[in-house]
Design a protein around this motif. Structure first.
Motif, PDB file in Angstrom:
ATOM      1  N   ARG A 180       1.063  -1.333   0.168  1.00 52.20           N
ATOM      2  CA  ARG A 180       0.176   0.310  -0.034  1.00 52.20           C
ATOM      3  C   ARG A 180       0.640   1.565   0.027  1.00 52.20           C
ATOM      4  N   VAL A 181       1.016   2.019  -0.929  1.00 50.44           N
ATOM      5  CA  VAL A 181       1.468   3.384  -1.312  1.00 50.44           C
ATOM      6  C   VAL A 181       0.383   4.502  -0.520  1.00 50.44           C
ATOM      7  N   CYS A 182       1.109   5.197   0.309  1.00 50.28           N
ATOM      8  CA  CYS A 182       0.358   5.758   1.112  1.00 50.28           C
ATOM      9  C   CYS A 182       0.368   7.444   1.515  1.00 50.28           C
ATOM     10  N   ASN A 183       0.193   8.248   2.143  1.00 46.67           N
ATOM     11  CA  ASN A 183       0.264   9.512   2.676  1.00 46.67           C
ATOM     12  C   ASN A 183      -0.537  10.125   4.000  1.00 46.67           C
ATOM     13  N   VAL A 184      -0.199  10.936   4.626  1.00 46.21           N
ATOM     14  CA  VAL A 184      -0.416  11.136   5.844  1.00 46.21           C
ATOM     15  C   VAL A 184      -0.845  12.327   5.831  1.00 46.21           C
ATOM     16  N   SER A 185      -2.166  12.536   5.838  1.00 46.70           N
ATOM     17  CA  SER A 185      -2.555  13.959   5.653  1.00 46.70           C
ATOM     18  C   SER A 185      -2.936  15.054   7.085  1.00 46.70           C
ATOM     19  N   ALA A 186      -2.856  16.298   6.873  1.00 47.48           N
ATOM     20  CA  ALA A 186      -2.838  17.022   7.509  1.00 47.48           C
ATOM     21  C   ALA A 186      -3.939  15.913   8.988  1.00 47.48           C
ATOM     22  N   SER A 187      -4.764  15.836   8.889  1.00 48.27           N
ATOM     23  CA  SER A 187      -5.604  15.580   9.989  1.00 48.27           C
ATOM     24  C   SER A 187      -4.893  14.222  10.411  1.00 48.27           C
ATOM     25  N   GLY A 188      -4.203  13.663  10.034  1.00 48.06           N
ATOM     26  CA  GLY A 188      -3.425  12.577  10.493  1.00 48.06           C
ATOM     27  C   GLY A 188      -3.781  11.067  10.083  1.00 48.06           C
ATOM     28  N   ASN A 189      -4.675  11.408   9.240  1.00 49.22           N
ATOM     29  CA  ASN A 189      -5.533  10.227   8.046  1.00 49.22           C
ATOM     30  C   ASN A 189      -4.942   9.746   7.164  1.00 49.22           C
TER      31      ASN A 189
ATOM     32  N   MET B 124      -3.777   7.745   3.990  1.00 45.24           N
ATOM     33  CA  MET B 124      -4.703   8.624   2.450  1.00 45.24           C
ATOM     34  C   MET B 124      -4.039   7.077   1.676  1.00 45.24           C
ATOM     35  N   THR B 125      -4.721   6.468   1.150  1.00 39.94           N
ATOM     36  CA  THR B 125      -3.970   5.499   0.065  1.00 39.94           C
ATOM     37  C   THR B 125      -3.990   6.339  -1.217  1.00 39.94           C
ATOM     38  N   LEU B 126      -2.541   5.977  -1.765  1.00 39.29           N
ATOM     39  CA  LEU B 126      -2.832   6.039  -3.387  1.00 39.29           C
ATOM     40  C   LEU B 126      -2.358   4.974  -4.025  1.00 39.29           C
TER      41      LEU B 126
ATOM     42  N   GLU C  42     -10.685   4.050   2.919  1.00 36.39           N
ATOM     43  CA  GLU C  42      -9.756   3.669   2.598  1.00 36.39           C
ATOM     44  C   GLU C  42     -10.013   3.558   1.255  1.00 36.39           C
ATOM     45  N   LEU C  43     -11.555   2.942   0.818  1.00 38.03           N
ATOM     46  CA  LEU C  43     -11.828   3.082  -0.376  1.00 38.03           C
ATOM     47  C   LEU C  43     -12.101   5.069  -1.151  1.00 38.03           C
ATOM     48  N   GLY C  44     -12.549   5.537   0.326  1.00 39.45           N
ATOM     49  CA  GLY C  44     -13.419   7.506   0.133  1.00 39.45           C
ATOM     50  C   GLY C  44     -11.810   7.850  -0.201  1.00 39.45           C
ATOM     51  N   PHE C  45     -10.496   7.674   0.264  1.00 41.06           N
ATOM     52  CA  PHE C  45      -9.555   8.108   0.379  1.00 41.06           C
ATOM     53  C   PHE C  45      -8.454   7.823  -1.374  1.00 41.06           C
ATOM     54  N   MET C  46      -9.224   6.753  -1.380  1.00 45.48           N
ATOM     55  CA  MET C  46      -8.842   6.360  -2.656  1.00 45.48           C
ATOM     56  C   MET C  46      -9.673   7.195  -4.035  1.00 45.48           C
ATOM     57  N   LEU C  47     -10.717   7.633  -3.502  1.00 46.98           N
ATOM     58  CA  LEU C  47     -12.128   8.258  -4.409  1.00 46.98           C
ATOM     59  C   LEU C  47     -12.138   9.828  -4.428  1.00 46.98           C
ATOM     60  N   GLY C  48     -11.260   9.640  -3.279  1.00 51.72           N
ATOM     61  CA  GLY C  48     -11.409  11.489  -2.707  1.00 51.72           C
ATOM     62  C   GLY C  48     -12.752  11.966  -2.473  1.00 51.72           C
ATOM     63  N   THR C  49     -13.480  10.915  -1.430  1.00 52.21           N
ATOM     64  CA  THR C  49     -14.455  11.686  -1.407  1.00 52.21           C
ATOM     65  C   THR C  49     -14.593  10.544  -0.812  1.00 52.21           C
ATOM     66  N   THR C  50     -16.203  10.892   0.811  1.00 56.49           N
ATOM     67  CA  THR C  50     -15.993  11.031   2.369  1.00 56.49           C
ATOM     68  C   THR C  50     -16.196   9.187   2.628  1.00 56.49           C
ATOM     69  N   ARG C  51     -16.115   8.350   4.071  1.00 51.50           N
ATOM     70  CA  ARG C  51     -16.686   7.281   3.973  1.00 51.50           C
ATOM     71  C   ARG C  51     -18.068   7.190   4.169  1.00 51.50           C
ATOM     72  N   GLN C  52     -18.636   7.533   4.785  1.00 55.20           N
ATOM     73  CA  GLN C  52     -20.186   8.181   4.864  1.00 55.20           C
ATOM     74  C   GLN C  52     -20.916   8.082   3.061  1.00 55.20           C
ATOM     75  N   THR C  53     -20.143   8.660   1.985  1.00 55.16           N
ATOM     76  CA  THR C  53     -20.694   8.417   0.536  1.00 55.16           C
ATOM     77  C   THR C  53     -20.254   7.185  -0.252  1.00 55.16           C
ATOM     78  N   ILE C  54     -19.537   6.498   0.103  1.00 60.85           N
ATOM     79  CA  ILE C  54     -19.138   5.158   0.188  1.00 60.85           C
ATOM     80  C   ILE C  54     -19.903   4.247   0.523  1.00 60.85           C
TER      81      ILE C  54
END
Length: 229
Positions: free
Chosen positions: A59-68, A70-72, A182-194
């Motif tokens: 998994r290639v990822c980064n950490v957002s300013a909020s500490g989450n 984000m899977t790229l 994680e799916l939300g991060f990959m698609l640039g949306t929220t967990r609630q939407t997914i």
């Protein structure tokens, strides 16, 4: 495990000049990482290497300013990575973690650079790895700007089938644990939407999601969602 066997069966490596293949293979080393182990962190500049994934998923990822986190991207068997830090001699751009047990063939940066200085054609082949990555990024951007979230999620799940799909009682299980966040991060949306989309698809029996594993039950419906026209 025979390093030469795996390298010679890889199209990118097989396309290199024979002398280049020999130098890289001679200096290649086999590395094994356990589940949830870090391979490298963003900002690392030590022990840079060109890596080939023999088995497992990264998994290639980064950490957002909020500490989450984000899977790229996910890297799986047959993929190369690490070329960027070799070419520009700058620190790693992202974190890389194993999802399961991973086996890599690693070629130290010093060896790659020395070989490229002797055989400059190697630089072109390294650039081709990066070009393929950039093209995938452009595809992602095109989807993000032209498709709605449901279509992008369907497209991503269908894309996972070729790499992670396993036949299970007539359905296809994606053998990769993916949280809705994680799916939300990959698609640039929220967990609630997914969650709303997945709940709807489960009711319609297009997919099933259990403990983070998604089973595709109706590929034709997902393909129709991917191509709403």
């Amino acid at each position: 495990m025979n390093i030469n066997h795996h390298l010679n069966n890889d199209p990118w490596f097989a396309d290199l000049p024979a002398d280049v293949q020999a130098l890289l293979a001679y200096n290649a080393v086999l590395k094994t990482y356990q589940k949830s182990q870090m391979i490298h962190a963003i900002g690392d500049n030590d022990d840079a290497a060109l890596h080939f994934v023999v088995s497992g998923t990264i998994r290639v990822c980064n950490v957002s300013a909020s500490g989450n986190a984000m899977t790229l991207a996910h890297l799986s068997s047959g993929e190369w990575f690490g070329e960027i830090s070799i070419i520009d001699d700058h620190p790693r751009t992202h974190d890389a973690w194993t999802i399961n047990k991973v086996t890599l063939i690693s070629i130290p940066r010093k060896v790659v650079i020395q070989t490229a200085q002797q055989y400059p054609i190697l630089y072109k082949h390294l650039a081709l790895i990066t070009c393929a990555r950039i093209r995938r990024a452009f595809d992602w951007i095109d989807d993000a700007t032209s498709l709605n979230t449901s279509a992008r999620l369907a497209s991503m799940l269908m894309g996972f089938i070729g790499t992670y799909g396993k036949q299970v009682n007539g359905d296809i299980k994606i053998d990769l644990r993916l949280s809705q966040e994680e799916l939300g991060f990959m698609l640039g949306t929220t967990r609630q939407t997914i969650n709303k989309i997945i709940q709807s698809w489960q009711k319609q029996e297009f997919i099933d999601m259990h403990y983070g594993f998604i089973t595709i039950k109706n590929q034709s419906e997902l393909k129709a969602i991917m191509n709403p026209e």
